[in-house]
Scaffold this motif. Structure first.
Motif, PDB file in Angstrom:
ATOM      1  N   LEU A 155       0.911  -1.416   0.196  1.00  0.00           N
ATOM      2  CA  LEU A 155       0.058   0.096   0.111  1.00  0.00           C
ATOM      3  C   LEU A 155       0.775   1.147   0.035  1.00  0.00           C
ATOM      4  CD1 LEU A 155      -2.738  -0.908   2.663  1.00  0.00           C
ATOM      5  CD2 LEU A 155      -2.997  -1.058  -0.081  1.00  0.00           C
ATOM      6  N   GLN A 156       2.177   1.235   0.683  1.00  0.00           N
ATOM      7  CA  GLN A 156       2.715   2.319   0.998  1.00  0.00           C
ATOM      8  C   GLN A 156       3.448   2.664  -0.391  1.00  0.00           C
ATOM      9  OE1 GLN A 156       6.686   1.514   1.651  1.00  0.00           O
ATOM     10  NE2 GLN A 156       7.043   3.665   0.857  1.00  0.00           N
ATOM     11  N   VAL A 157       3.989   1.702  -1.079  1.00  0.00           N
ATOM     12  CA  VAL A 157       4.787   1.968  -2.431  1.00  0.00           C
ATOM     13  C   VAL A 157       3.525   2.356  -3.577  1.00  0.00           C
ATOM     14  CG1 VAL A 157       6.477   0.658  -2.023  1.00  0.00           C
ATOM     15  CG2 VAL A 157       4.518  -0.453  -3.275  1.00  0.00           C
ATOM     16  N   THR A 158       2.232   1.654  -3.399  1.00  0.00           N
ATOM     17  CA  THR A 158       1.239   2.266  -4.446  1.00  0.00           C
ATOM     18  C   THR A 158       0.815   3.807  -4.152  1.00  0.00           C
ATOM     19  OG1 THR A 158       0.400   0.113  -4.583  1.00  0.00           O
ATOM     20  CG2 THR A 158      -0.834   1.844  -5.052  1.00  0.00           C
ATOM     21  N   ALA A 159       0.944   4.267  -2.688  1.00  0.00           N
ATOM     22  CA  ALA A 159       0.585   5.394  -2.614  1.00  0.00           C
ATOM     23  C   ALA A 159       1.482   6.266  -3.004  1.00  0.00           C
ATOM     24  CB  ALA A 159       0.486   5.763  -1.030  1.00  0.00           C
ATOM     25  N   GLU A 160       2.881   6.010  -2.939  1.00  0.00           N
ATOM     26  CA  GLU A 160       3.937   7.095  -3.340  1.00  0.00           C
ATOM     27  C   GLU A 160       4.005   7.073  -4.893  1.00  0.00           C
ATOM     28  OE1 GLU A 160       7.885   6.486  -1.558  1.00  0.00           O
ATOM     29  OE2 GLU A 160       7.170   6.460   0.500  1.00  0.00           O
ATOM     30  N   GLU A 161       3.884   6.038  -5.478  1.00  0.00           N
ATOM     31  CA  GLU A 161       3.906   6.019  -6.815  1.00  0.00           C
ATOM     32  C   GLU A 161       2.713   6.797  -7.500  1.00  0.00           C
ATOM     33  OE1 GLU A 161       6.368   5.501  -8.728  1.00  0.00           O
ATOM     34  OE2 GLU A 161       7.223   5.279  -6.909  1.00  0.00           O
ATOM     35  N   ALA A 162       1.491   6.491  -7.043  1.00  0.00           N
ATOM     36  CA  ALA A 162       0.317   7.193  -7.375  1.00  0.00           C
ATOM     37  C   ALA A 162       0.202   8.676  -7.353  1.00  0.00           C
ATOM     38  CB  ALA A 162      -1.089   6.756  -6.792  1.00  0.00           C
ATOM     39  N   LEU A 163       1.196   9.318  -6.186  1.00  0.00           N
ATOM     40  CA  LEU A 163       1.207  10.479  -5.812  1.00  0.00           C
ATOM     41  C   LEU A 163       2.478  11.291  -6.929  1.00  0.00           C
ATOM     42  CD1 LEU A 163       0.595  13.257  -4.403  1.00  0.00           C
ATOM     43  CD2 LEU A 163       2.410  12.356  -2.487  1.00  0.00           C
ATOM     44  N   PHE A 164       3.490  10.624  -6.777  1.00  0.00           N
ATOM     45  CA  PHE A 164       4.719  11.255  -7.581  1.00  0.00           C
ATOM     46  C   PHE A 164       4.648  10.838  -9.240  1.00  0.00           C
ATOM     47  CE2 PHE A 164       6.368  10.981  -3.301  1.00  0.00           C
ATOM     48  CZ  PHE A 164       7.157  12.359  -3.194  1.00  0.00           C
ATOM     49  N   ARG A 165       4.836   9.725  -9.399  1.00  0.00           N
ATOM     50  CA  ARG A 165       4.798   9.067 -10.885  1.00  0.00           C
ATOM     51  C   ARG A 165       3.371   9.421 -11.430  1.00  0.00           C
ATOM     52  NH1 ARG A 165       9.349   9.170  -8.744  1.00  0.00           N
ATOM     53  NH2 ARG A 165       8.578   7.566  -7.218  1.00  0.00           N
ATOM     54  N   GLY A 166       2.292   9.308 -10.587  1.00  0.00           N
ATOM     55  CA  GLY A 166       0.587   9.604 -11.142  1.00  0.00           C
ATOM     56  C   GLY A 166       0.266  10.999 -11.094  1.00  0.00           C
ATOM     57  N   TYR A 167      -0.001  11.657  -9.810  1.00  0.00           N
ATOM     58  CA  TYR A 167      -0.804  12.923  -9.881  1.00  0.00           C
ATOM     59  C   TYR A 167       0.307  14.012 -10.087  1.00  0.00           C
ATOM     60  CZ  TYR A 167      -4.088  16.259  -8.120  1.00  0.00           C
ATOM     61  OH  TYR A 167      -5.011  17.190  -8.063  1.00  0.00           O
ATOM     62  N   ILE A 168       1.346  14.122  -9.560  1.00  0.00           N
ATOM     63  CA  ILE A 168       2.231  15.419  -9.699  1.00  0.00           C
ATOM     64  C   ILE A 168       2.762  15.080 -11.336  1.00  0.00           C
ATOM     65  CG2 ILE A 168       4.546  16.336  -8.940  1.00  0.00           C
ATOM     66  CD1 ILE A 168       4.043  15.050  -6.089  1.00  0.00           C
ATOM     67  N   SER A 169       3.355  13.804 -11.496  1.00  0.00           N
ATOM     68  CA  SER A 169       3.868  13.898 -13.136  1.00  0.00           C
ATOM     69  C   SER A 169       2.716  14.341 -14.031  1.00  0.00           C
ATOM     70  CB  SER A 169       4.438  12.455 -13.253  1.00  0.00           C
ATOM     71  OG  SER A 169       5.509  12.257 -12.400  1.00  0.00           O
ATOM     72  N   GLN A 170       1.625  13.762 -13.691  1.00  0.00           N
ATOM     73  CA  GLN A 170       0.489  14.143 -14.688  1.00  0.00           C
ATOM     74  C   GLN A 170       0.316  15.618 -14.826  1.00  0.00           C
ATOM     75  OE1 GLN A 170      -2.961  11.788 -14.464  1.00  0.00           O
ATOM     76  NE2 GLN A 170      -1.885   9.974 -14.067  1.00  0.00           N
ATOM     77  N   GLY A 171       0.288  16.359 -13.452  1.00  0.00           N
ATOM     78  CA  GLY A 171       0.208  17.579 -13.518  1.00  0.00           C
ATOM     79  C   GLY A 171       1.303  18.480 -14.413  1.00  0.00           C
ATOM     80  N   LEU A 172       2.546  18.225 -14.035  1.00  0.00           N
ATOM     81  CA  LEU A 172       3.609  18.537 -14.874  1.00  0.00           C
ATOM     82  C   LEU A 172       3.369  18.573 -16.139  1.00  0.00           C
ATOM     83  CD1 LEU A 172       6.432  18.035 -12.065  1.00  0.00           C
ATOM     84  CD2 LEU A 172       5.352  20.265 -12.730  1.00  0.00           C
ATOM     85  N   TYR A 173       3.393  17.221 -16.564  1.00  0.00           N
ATOM     86  CA  TYR A 173       3.275  16.763 -17.946  1.00  0.00           C
ATOM     87  C   TYR A 173       2.093  17.546 -18.834  1.00  0.00           C
ATOM     88  CZ  TYR A 173       3.852  14.223 -22.323  1.00  0.00           C
ATOM     89  OH  TYR A 173       4.051  13.773 -23.581  1.00  0.00           O
ATOM     90  N   ALA A 174       1.272  17.981 -18.086  1.00  0.00           N
ATOM     91  CA  ALA A 174       0.022  18.825 -18.829  1.00  0.00           C
ATOM     92  C   ALA A 174       0.480  19.997 -19.161  1.00  0.00           C
ATOM     93  CB  ALA A 174      -1.200  18.693 -17.998  1.00  0.00           C
TER      94      ALA A 174
END
Length: 297
Positions: A155-174
């Motif tokens: 759960l911990q690694v899923t949360a970190e990846e969802a935040l960093f490589r998911g949410y933050i990365s999607q926002g910056l890439y947009a």
């Protein structure tokens, strides 16, 4: 083929302020949940039992530590739903469902490479006449500890990846439209937030987290989804906690050789980490991506 997560982020044209507001929600929610989790052992009257039983103490402390990070999935899910009108799953995969096989293959390959590096380092020490005497615990004790806490690592690694490589990365890439321009600030943030608290021995840790973050971003961009990055992160944390013992006592580990040192990390330490992580990342990319062991066409 399904579009990648980053391509979808660009197509949605979501405003930057929505992502910024989402990060505020995640930060405040995670802090609130962490405070509550720290109080749970006290409310459950486990304090005295933890003082008497070091094994129980290790389990509760690790669950609390990892749970504080894993719980970020809750405010993250609310932020994605409220501000973007989409489910949490949209941070992980462009299609319904998750590719568990992709995550497992990735975890096995990266975990195996990390273990290979540990064994090689030990053999080099022996060759140079240096003692290699790991002070780990018996494997049944480590196995029991891993069984009690390993699910929280997932759960911990899923949360970190969802935040960093998911949410933050999607926002910056947009905003940027470039995977590498997006990956660099994410790596800096990832390394900064993972800096450990002991002594001054942090620059080698920052180098490790920065390098692995770049690999995680590259694999995510190539795979178009997060499961491969989740697998790398999972393989790293499982071997680091339960085999190498990077958390130190009282957490049981097989080798117990990775506890943090109190001396400051010098240029030689940083260079060693960069060389080792660069070699492991290169091997993973060749075997996992180019040869298709993990990310398959």
């Amino acid at each position: 083929m399904a579009p990648s997560l980053l391509a979808l982020a660009r197509q949605r044209r979501e405003p930057w302020w929505a992502f910024l507001g989402g990060l505020v929600i995640v930060a405040l929610g995670a802090i609130l949940i962490a405070v509550v989790l720290v109080k749970v052992p006290q409310w459950a009257h486990l304090d005295r039992a933890m003082k008497r039983d070091e094994g129980l103490r290790a389990v509760v402390e690790l669950l609390t530590m990892l749970g504080s990070v894993a719980a970020a999935l809750l405010p993250l899910a609310l932020a994605v739903r409220w501000l973007h009108g989409r489910p949490l799953r949209s941070l992980l995969s462009p299609l319904p469902g998750l590719d568990v096989g992709l995550a497992l293959r990735s975890a096995l390959l990266w975990g195996g490479l990390v273990l290979l590096a540990v064994v090689t380092s030990g053999l080099i020490d022996v060759w140079n006449g240096e003692p290699f005497a790991p002070g780990g615990q018996p494997w049944p004790q480590v196995l029991a500890f891993a069984a009690a806490t390993g699910w929280m690592v997932v759960l911990q690694v899923t949360a970190e990846e969802a935040l960093f490589r998911g949410y933050i990365s999607q926002g910056l890439y947009a905003v940027t439209g470039s995977a590498w321009v997006t990956a660099l600030p994410v790596a800096l943030l990832f390394a900064g937030l993972h800096t450990q608290s002991w002594g001054n021995a942090v620059w080698d840790q920052r180098a490790l987290y920065f390098t692995i973050s770049l690999l995680l971003s590259a694999v995510t961009a190539r795979a178009g989804r997060l499961e491969a990055a989740i697998g790398i992160h999972l393989g790293q944390n499982l071997t680091a906690i339960y085999v190498m013992g990077v958390l130190g006592p009282p957490f049981p580990s097989l080798l117990g050789v990775g506890a943090p040192e109190s001396k400051p990390a010098g240029l030689e330490d940083v260079a060693g980490v960069l060389m080792t992580m660069g070699a492991l990342a290169g091997l993973y990319w060749y075997l996992g991506v180019r040869r298709g062991w993990v990310v398959r066409k």
